[in-house]
Write a protein that holds these residues in place. Structure first.
Motif, short mmCIF file in Angstrom:
data_model
loop_
_atom_site.label_atom_id
_atom_site.label_comp_id
_atom_site.label_asym_id
_atom_site.label_seq_id
_atom_site.Cartn_x
_atom_site.Cartn_y
_atom_site.Cartn_z
N GLN A 408 18.23 22.78 35.78
CA GLN A 408 19.00 21.78 35.04
C GLN A 408 18.51 21.79 33.60
OE1 GLN A 408 19.31 17.95 36.95
NE2 GLN A 408 19.68 16.89 35.01
N ILE A 409 19.46 21.81 32.67
CA ILE A 409 19.13 21.91 31.25
C ILE A 409 19.66 20.70 30.50
CG2 ILE A 409 19.40 23.29 29.15
CD1 ILE A 409 17.86 24.80 31.23
N ASN A 410 18.85 20.18 29.60
CA ASN A 410 19.30 19.15 28.66
C ASN A 410 19.05 19.68 27.26
OD1 ASN A 410 20.20 16.70 27.59
ND2 ASN A 410 18.11 15.89 27.49
N SER A 411 20.14 19.90 26.51
CA SER A 411 19.98 20.53 25.20
C SER A 411 21.06 20.05 24.25
CB SER A 411 20.06 22.05 25.35
OG SER A 411 19.81 22.70 24.12
N GLY A 412 20.77 20.11 22.99
CA GLY A 412 21.73 19.73 21.97
C GLY A 412 21.14 19.97 20.60
N VAL A 415 18.44 17.01 19.97
CA VAL A 415 17.45 16.66 20.99
C VAL A 415 16.56 17.87 21.25
CG1 VAL A 415 18.94 14.97 22.13
CG2 VAL A 415 18.95 17.35 22.91
N SER A 417 15.18 20.54 23.54
CA SER A 417 15.68 21.17 24.77
C SER A 417 14.66 21.04 25.90
CB SER A 417 15.98 22.65 24.53
OG SER A 417 17.03 22.79 23.60
N THR A 418 15.16 20.62 27.06
CA THR A 418 14.31 20.42 28.23
C THR A 418 14.94 21.12 29.42
OG1 THR A 418 13.69 18.24 27.39
CG2 THR A 418 13.18 18.71 29.69
N THR A 435 9.68 21.94 27.89
CA THR A 435 10.51 21.92 26.69
C THR A 435 10.43 23.28 26.02
OG1 THR A 435 8.68 21.11 25.34
CG2 THR A 435 10.13 19.45 26.34
N PRO A 439 17.62 26.04 24.91
CA PRO A 439 17.69 25.96 26.37
C PRO A 439 17.08 27.15 27.09
CG PRO A 439 19.86 26.42 25.43
CD PRO A 439 18.97 26.06 24.28
#
Length: 530
Positions: A408-412, A415, A417-418, A435, A439
């Motif tokens: 699962q990726i959280n990026s922007g 922010v 990237s995690t 992190t 991504p």
């Protein structure tokens, strides 16, 4: 001196012998490191293609090289299997130990013959080199009937000395004499004349096959090889995709299609199945991680592409206006939708056979079918190249110590990237978060935490397998540990997933080669994975 008239009619039909050295010289390409299973896979494909001789490696170079040559010798039938060795007894002993169980074993021994090598590398006189060469061919002959001798740096060797050493090794029992352009220094006219001079000045040359081995430092390897063939060479040494030391070797596919396309000029036959060329090129590219340049002759993606409107019109009206060979002649089928998500396993298996994948096991076919069904749910049109990518993703037969469970990726752009990654090892799930600088970097860091292994990323490449927004993406990564390079590949319609798969594949390769415990130790100058 040989009567020149005896060689006048070289235009009479002759049969070439193709000596493939992808597994030896090709593996000397910087960053290429093939394991035993990969070498067996390539060797098997070379036999299907119809090569006459496979040089499986340099047996004394390392224990791994010895085991690879031995494995190819014991498992591959249908071609002579050779090991390279210096003109040294212990090298020859080791080479024979590696190839002795081959269906048709060959010992390939060499020594340098040019003034520059004698003075600066060997520090030997011409007489000493002459005596060593003859003695070591005779020593090889006690083991093996088929002995090849190479005069390293022959193209920069004084012709009179070259003639003399060739004559002596033939007397000692050599069956093949190889004339290498070791540093790619020669030109076609010059190299052709060298072969002609050997034929006309070595009295016993009719007792052996003349071979050539050309390097591509000036971009002339194929041209020099064909010039040598015109002048009497019958064994041509080459590699798939032109891989090799420095700028590489003569490209097998270019040599063969040159001979095929100009049958009217060369009047020479061979036993290569040209419809296996594309398949072989793709396999070697996939396993070595060395991409084929788009404009590469014969097998590059642009080799049969026509951009100009005039060219397109001509090809549509009559293909021979701008195509001197057909894509089908090298085994490249025209892209088309072949299967859909409702297609069954039988239809899929038949299509694999049509594409040349005839040696896959039942288990491999089933795994490929499952991947195909998954892809068909994501992609409207499934093309041959998509299927090739799915098969090649699993071409590297290495143990999957770590398998992807989920990510699962959280990026922007505003922010950090995690990534959260879960891997399966021996049935147990291991999950970690990390992190990173984007991504992909975050995902790679999380994978390393899960595995407890730290590697250095040397290169990252992404390309689309086919066209369109839903195209498969193919990622290739090169990672290193203590100077040793490992290549990983992954494919998916999601480029992040392809990247994750590629990095896990590279880690599994590293574990297979070095062992997990070794990789868990901190690398020189690298802190432990936290």
């Amino acid at each position: 001196m040989t009567d020149p008239c005896a060689w006048e009619d070289l235009r009479m039909s002759r049969r070439l012998k193709i000596f493939d050295t992808t597994l030896r010289d090709g593996e000397q390409t910087p960053g290429v490191n093939l394991n035993i299973q990969e070498k067996l896979e390539i060797a098997g494909q070379l036999v299907r293609m119809g090569v006459d001789v496979i040089e499986a490696g340099f047996a004394i170079a390392s224990p791994g090289d010895f085991e690879a040559v031995k494995a190819v010798s014991e498992n591959i039938k249908g071609a002579a299997i050779a090991s390279l060795c210096r003109a040294v007894e212990k090298d020859i002993d080791r080479a024979w130990e590696a190839v002795c169980k081959a269906e048709r074993p060959r010992i390939h021994t060499f020594i340098a013959t040019s003034d520059i090598h004698l003075k600066y590398k060997l520090k030997m006189s011409e007489q000493e080199v002459l005596e060593r060469a003859a003695a070591m061919v005779a020593y090889s002959k006690k083991y093996c009937e088929d002995v090849e001798f190479s005069a390293e740096d022959a193209s920069r060797t004084r012709p009179d000395f070259l003639y003399k050493i060739i004559e002596e090794v033939i007397k000692a029992g050599a069956t093949v004499v190889n004339i290498p352009d070791t540093v790619g220094y020669s030109t076609p006219a010059e190299f052709g004349a060298l072969i002609r001079g050997i034929r006309n000045n070595v009295s016993n040359i009719d007792k052996v096959d003349i071979s050539v081995h050309c390097h591509n430092d000036l971009g002339l390897a194929v041209a020099n090889t064909l010039a040598a063939m015109e002048n009497g060479a019958v064994q041509l040494e080459c590699t798939v995709n032109g891989l090799g030391e420095r700028a590489g070797n003569a490209s097998m596919e270019e040599i063969i299609m040159g001979v095929n396309t100009r049958k009217d000029f060369y009047n020479i036959t061979h036993k290569i199945d040209t419809t296996q060329i594309y398949r072989t090129s793709k396999l070697v590219s996939s396993l070595t991680g060395v991409a084929v340049q788009p404009n590469k002759a014969i097998v590059g993606v642009n080799a049969f592409a026509h951009e100009s409107g005039i060219h397109q019109h001509g090809v549509l009206a009559e293909k021979t206006t701008y195509e001197i060979m057909t894509p089908e002649s090298i085994g490249l089928a025209q892209n088309r939708m072949v299967l859909g998500k409702l297609s069954g396993r039988h239809a899929f298996e038949e299509r694999l056979k049509e594409m040349g994948y005839c040696s896959l096991s039942t288990e491999e076919i089933q795994k490929a079918f499952e991947k195909f069904k998954s892809l068909a749910d994501k992609k409207k049109v499934v093309l041959d190249r998509d299927i090739e990518a799915l098969i090649e993703e699993k071409a590297s037969k290495i143990p999957e110590v770590f398998e992807l469970d989920s990510f699962q990726i959280n990026s922007g752009n505003k922010v950090v990237s995690t990534a959260m990654v879960s891997l399966i090892k021996e049935g147990n799930k291991v999950s970690e978060a990390a992190t990173g600088d984007g991504p992909v970097d975050a995902a790679f860091n999380a994978i390393e935490r899960c595995a407890g292994i730290s590697l250095e990323l040397e290169d990252y490449g992404l390309k689309a397998v086919t066209e369109g927004k839903d195209a498969l993406g193919e990622v290739t990564v090169r990672v290193s540990r203590e100077g040793q390079i490992f290549v990983g590949k992954g494919v998916s319609t999601d480029v992040i997933e392809a990247s994750v798969k590629a990095y896990i594949n590279a880690i599994n390769r590293a574990v297979s080669e070095l062992g997990e415990e070794e990789l868990k130790r901190p690398a020189s100058g690298v802190s432990e994975v936290l």
